[in-house]
Design a protein around this motif. Structure first.
Motif, short mmCIF file in Angstrom:
data_model
loop_
_atom_site.label_atom_id
_atom_site.label_comp_id
_atom_site.label_asym_id
_atom_site.label_seq_id
_atom_site.Cartn_x
_atom_site.Cartn_y
_atom_site.Cartn_z
N SER A 26 0.85 -1.19 0.00
CA SER A 26 0.00 0.00 0.00
C SER A 26 0.88 1.24 0.00
CB SER A 26 -0.89 0.01 1.25
OG SER A 26 -0.09 0.13 2.42
N SER A 27 0.29 2.39 -0.28
CA SER A 27 1.06 3.64 -0.25
C SER A 27 1.57 3.91 1.16
CB SER A 27 0.21 4.80 -0.77
OG SER A 27 -0.98 4.92 0.00
N GLN A 28 0.79 3.56 2.17
CA GLN A 28 1.22 3.76 3.55
C GLN A 28 2.42 2.88 3.89
OE1 GLN A 28 0.14 6.11 5.87
NE2 GLN A 28 2.02 5.36 6.85
N LEU A 29 2.39 1.64 3.40
CA LEU A 29 3.51 0.73 3.66
C LEU A 29 4.79 1.26 3.02
CD1 LEU A 29 3.30 -3.12 3.69
CD2 LEU A 29 5.25 -2.01 2.62
N ILE A 30 4.67 1.82 1.83
CA ILE A 30 5.85 2.38 1.16
C ILE A 30 6.38 3.59 1.93
CG2 ILE A 30 6.65 3.52 -0.95
CD1 ILE A 30 4.75 1.69 -2.51
N ASP A 75 -3.54 11.45 -10.10
CA ASP A 75 -3.45 10.67 -8.85
C ASP A 75 -2.62 9.41 -9.06
OD1 ASP A 75 -5.06 12.50 -7.53
OD2 ASP A 75 -6.92 11.40 -7.95
N TYR A 76 -2.86 8.76 -10.18
CA TYR A 76 -2.13 7.54 -10.49
C TYR A 76 -0.67 7.83 -10.81
CZ TYR A 76 -6.67 5.21 -10.68
OH TYR A 76 -7.90 4.71 -10.36
N GLU A 77 -0.45 8.92 -11.55
CA GLU A 77 0.93 9.29 -11.87
C GLU A 77 1.71 9.65 -10.61
OE1 GLU A 77 3.40 12.57 -14.57
OE2 GLU A 77 1.26 12.20 -14.96
N ASN A 78 1.06 10.36 -9.69
CA ASN A 78 1.71 10.73 -8.43
C ASN A 78 1.97 9.50 -7.57
OD1 ASN A 78 1.78 13.47 -9.04
ND2 ASN A 78 -0.22 13.87 -8.11
N LEU A 79 1.06 8.53 -7.61
CA LEU A 79 1.27 7.29 -6.87
C LEU A 79 2.51 6.57 -7.39
CD1 LEU A 79 0.33 5.00 -4.94
CD2 LEU A 79 -1.02 4.09 -6.84
N ALA A 80 2.64 6.50 -8.72
CA ALA A 80 3.80 5.85 -9.31
C ALA A 80 5.08 6.60 -8.94
CB ALA A 80 3.65 5.77 -10.83
N LYS A 81 5.04 7.92 -9.02
CA LYS A 81 6.23 8.71 -8.72
C LYS A 81 6.66 8.56 -7.27
CE LYS A 81 5.85 12.35 -12.23
NZ LYS A 81 5.63 13.80 -12.47
N PHE A 230 1.84 5.26 -16.70
CA PHE A 230 1.04 4.60 -15.66
C PHE A 230 -0.23 5.40 -15.40
CE2 PHE A 230 0.04 3.64 -11.18
CZ PHE A 230 0.07 2.26 -11.19
N GLY A 231 -0.08 6.74 -15.30
CA GLY A 231 -1.24 7.58 -15.09
C GLY A 231 -2.18 7.58 -16.28
N THR A 232 -1.62 7.61 -17.49
CA THR A 232 -2.43 7.63 -18.71
C THR A 232 -3.23 6.35 -18.87
OG1 THR A 232 -0.86 9.09 -19.84
CG2 THR A 232 -2.36 7.80 -21.22
#
Length: 257
Positions: A26-30, A75-81, A230-232
């Motif tokens: 998860s994003s929190q785990l990262i 949101d998805y692009e920022n998650l990947a970054k 990834f975002g696209t």
């Protein structure tokens, strides 16, 4: 509750992924991983880090259900970054990091393992990037790191087919340092960590810095391009269908849109 637990035994720090049932990232785990890296960096006692998973898997992938809560492409692009940044910090770390892989390292789990400096894997473990099976693509620099270890041809095959390889094959292809009996993974990693920890800390730090010079300057540009893609791709109909099919445990019906 998803978390990482830190335990220091002499000069080796163990980071244990505890996110049942599959140790999804998860994003929190990262974020927790990044926090622990900061703590370890300030600990003069630690010379080696081992990352492993509790339970049946190292990590069977990113938290797909978390993806469904996101809305905009950005949101998805920022998650990947954000994931890429933490994994890049891991790869650039001056303390060697060993991934002790049992059960499975899939998707984000394999991307985490590839950001580590050394990989000890169980012979029957499954390693792969199955994102295309869900109508999405790797987002934590999987498209950039995998070819470095196994070559472009095999990387194309693994990513485009979405099919995992065994730990034995991973070692043969260069994705893992060695494959060992499944029950011996953590023990083998610990033994290697003790061997490294017996060395002088300044020599370890210099080697960690020097080997990184071999990385291509295009790597960062490749990561940025992957995050954008990834975002696209998450804006596509097939991504929506693929993730829904995964949640519903059925085969997706892709429309190539």
């Amino acid at each position: 509750m998803t978390t990482i637990v830190k335990n220091v035994d002499k000069q080796v720090a163990y980071l244990t992924i505890q996110s049942p049932p599959a140790n999804a990232l998860s994003s929190q785990l990262i974020k927790d991983l990044s926090t622990f890296l900061g703590e370890i960096e300030e600990d003069d006692n630690v010379k080696v880090i081992i990352i492993h998973g509790e339970g049946r898997f190292f990590s069977a992938g990113a938290d797909i259900k978390e993806f469904t809560s996101l809305q905009a492409h950005s949101d998805y692009e920022n998650l990947a970054k954000s994931g890429q940044q933490v994994f890049q910090r891991l790869e650039d770390f001056r303390i060697p990091v060993i991934a002790a892989i049992h059960g499975a390292a899939l998707g984000g789990g394999l991307e985490l393992a590839m950001a580590c400096h050394i990989r000890i894997v169980g012979e029957n473990a499954k390693l792969g990037l199955p994102e295309l099976n869900l109508g999405i693509i790797p987002g934590f620099a999987g498209t950039q790191r995998l070819p470095r270890y196994i070559g472009t041809s095999k990387a194309y095959e693994m990513i485009l087919s979405g099919e995992p390889i065994s730990g034995t094959d991973a070692a043969a292809f260069g994705l893992a340092n060695r494959a060992v009996p499944d029950e011996s993974v953590l023990e083998e990693a610990a033994q290697l960590a003790k061997t490294i920890a017996a060395k002088s800390k300044p020599t370890i730090h210099h080697v960690m810095k020097l080997v990184n010079y071999t990385r291509s300057d295009k790597f960062v540009a490749g990561m940025e391009a992957e995050a954008k893609a990834f975002g696209t791709i998450f804006g596509s109909e097939d991504a929506t269908e693929g993730i829904q099919a995964f949640v519903e445990k059925r085969k997706p019906d892709f429309k190539d849109k």
